[in-house]
Design an enzyme around this catalytic site. Sequence first.
Site, PDB file in Angstrom:
ATOM      1  N   ILE A  14       4.243 -39.467  -8.587  1.00 11.87           N
ATOM      2  CA  ILE A  14       2.999 -39.250  -9.597  1.00 11.87           C
ATOM      3  C   ILE A  14       1.886 -40.041  -9.387  1.00 11.87           C
ATOM      4  O   ILE A  14       0.896 -39.833  -9.497  1.00 11.87           O
ATOM      5  CB  ILE A  14       3.728 -39.724 -10.857  1.00 11.87           C
ATOM      6  CG1 ILE A  14       2.767 -38.799 -11.868  1.00 11.87           C
ATOM      7  CG2 ILE A  14       4.085 -41.092 -11.052  1.00 11.87           C
ATOM      8  CD1 ILE A  14       3.019 -37.404 -11.973  1.00 11.87           C
ATOM      9  N   SER A  36       3.840 -51.884  -4.156  1.00 16.56           N
ATOM     10  CA  SER A  36       5.304 -51.061  -3.897  1.00 16.56           C
ATOM     11  C   SER A  36       5.760 -51.834  -2.761  1.00 16.56           C
ATOM     12  O   SER A  36       5.114 -52.069  -1.549  1.00 16.56           O
ATOM     13  CB  SER A  36       4.611 -49.708  -3.643  1.00 16.56           C
ATOM     14  OG  SER A  36       5.913 -48.962  -3.392  1.00 16.56           O
ATOM     15  N   LYS A  90       4.139 -42.336 -18.858  1.00 14.77           N
ATOM     16  CA  LYS A  90       4.963 -41.726 -19.978  1.00 14.77           C
ATOM     17  C   LYS A  90       6.462 -41.747 -19.257  1.00 14.77           C
ATOM     18  O   LYS A  90       6.577 -41.334 -18.102  1.00 14.77           O
ATOM     19  CB  LYS A  90       4.616 -40.490 -20.550  1.00 14.77           C
ATOM     20  CG  LYS A  90       4.586 -39.226 -19.538  1.00 14.77           C
ATOM     21  CD  LYS A  90       5.921 -38.788 -19.356  1.00 14.77           C
ATOM     22  CE  LYS A  90       5.740 -37.703 -18.202  1.00 14.77           C
ATOM     23  NZ  LYS A  90       7.147 -37.064 -18.059  1.00 14.77           N
ATOM     24  N   ASP A 168      12.641 -36.341 -19.356  1.00 15.74           N
ATOM     25  CA  ASP A 168      11.283 -36.821 -18.945  1.00 15.74           C
ATOM     26  C   ASP A 168      10.296 -35.923 -18.799  1.00 15.74           C
ATOM     27  O   ASP A 168       9.067 -36.092 -19.272  1.00 15.74           O
ATOM     28  CB  ASP A 168      11.719 -37.501 -17.535  1.00 15.74           C
ATOM     29  CG  ASP A 168      10.418 -37.906 -16.847  1.00 15.74           C
ATOM     30  OD1 ASP A 168      10.117 -39.210 -17.088  1.00 15.74           O
ATOM     31  OD2 ASP A 168       9.835 -37.187 -15.928  1.00 15.74           O
TER      32      ASP A 168
END
Length: 310
Positions: A14, A36, A90, A168
């Site tokens: 994403i 990351s 989200k 999700d």
Amino acid sequence: MSPLRIAIVGFGKIARDQHVPAIAATEGAVLAAVASPNTSLAGVPQVATLEELLRNGPPFDAVALCTPPQVRRDQAAIALAAGKHVLLEKPPGAMLSEIGPLLTAAVAARRTLFATWHSRVAPAVEPARLLLAGRRITAVRISWKEDVRVWHPGQAWIWQPGGLGVFDPGINALSILTRILPQPLFVTSADLAFPANRDAPIAATLRLADAAGLPIFAEFDFRQTGPQSWDIHLDTDQGPVILSSGGAKLSAGGVQHVVAAAAEYAGLYRRFVELTATGEPDVDLTPFQLVADAFLLGHRRTVEPFEDAT
């Protein structure tokens, strides 16, 4: 005015597919770094963790937390304590109760906490809300069905406690619904299908209502193969209204409405830049509350185990 320097924390699908191009397309925003441990982006400074970013990374003003929801609370608290604005993918976290203290910390620090709902920025959502404002809605049906192996390949966190499973994507439908309907909603019943080897549901059916008794039926399923469906069908006193393709298309009375194409995440980042100019928060937990109520009220069924083909 200097651009808002944003660091992405957590660099999965994403973040790469949506957040990076959205930041590049947003006036007043620039991607400053990536945190990351396993992936990087050419030409952008990269470190393993948020803590390392704060110690040794380049200057930045805000973080976009794209990590799994189970770890976002700690990361948001660290970022706010360091004086950074925070954008939450989200769902905003793994639990409802963890968001309140973050909001309190953000207000005290005069920093933005932005709990995002990208589907609310889909191009047909606002036109649908305006259209429905002049109609009496008599029933709502939601079909939100997709193939988890296509959209979430190898993402073990989604099956763990706090990962929400089929909710999700399902929470996207609820985020649209709570935007376009005029009255607050509540869950009246829920049926949740849990794979025998997983801690989150692979499918769910919900019944919801508002104070006037509007009947709402929602089906969510992660096992859909073939055509995928992200549709909301509303019966009204002036004929049906249909939001399809996740809020990208709108039809009413069989007539397709032309809506200007818009990138959802670019809309989120425009809003984020606006909020950070004053430090204003934007935290609407309504869709998350409905999912939590579904877990509280839901009847749990055990179904066949799920194995990710990857």
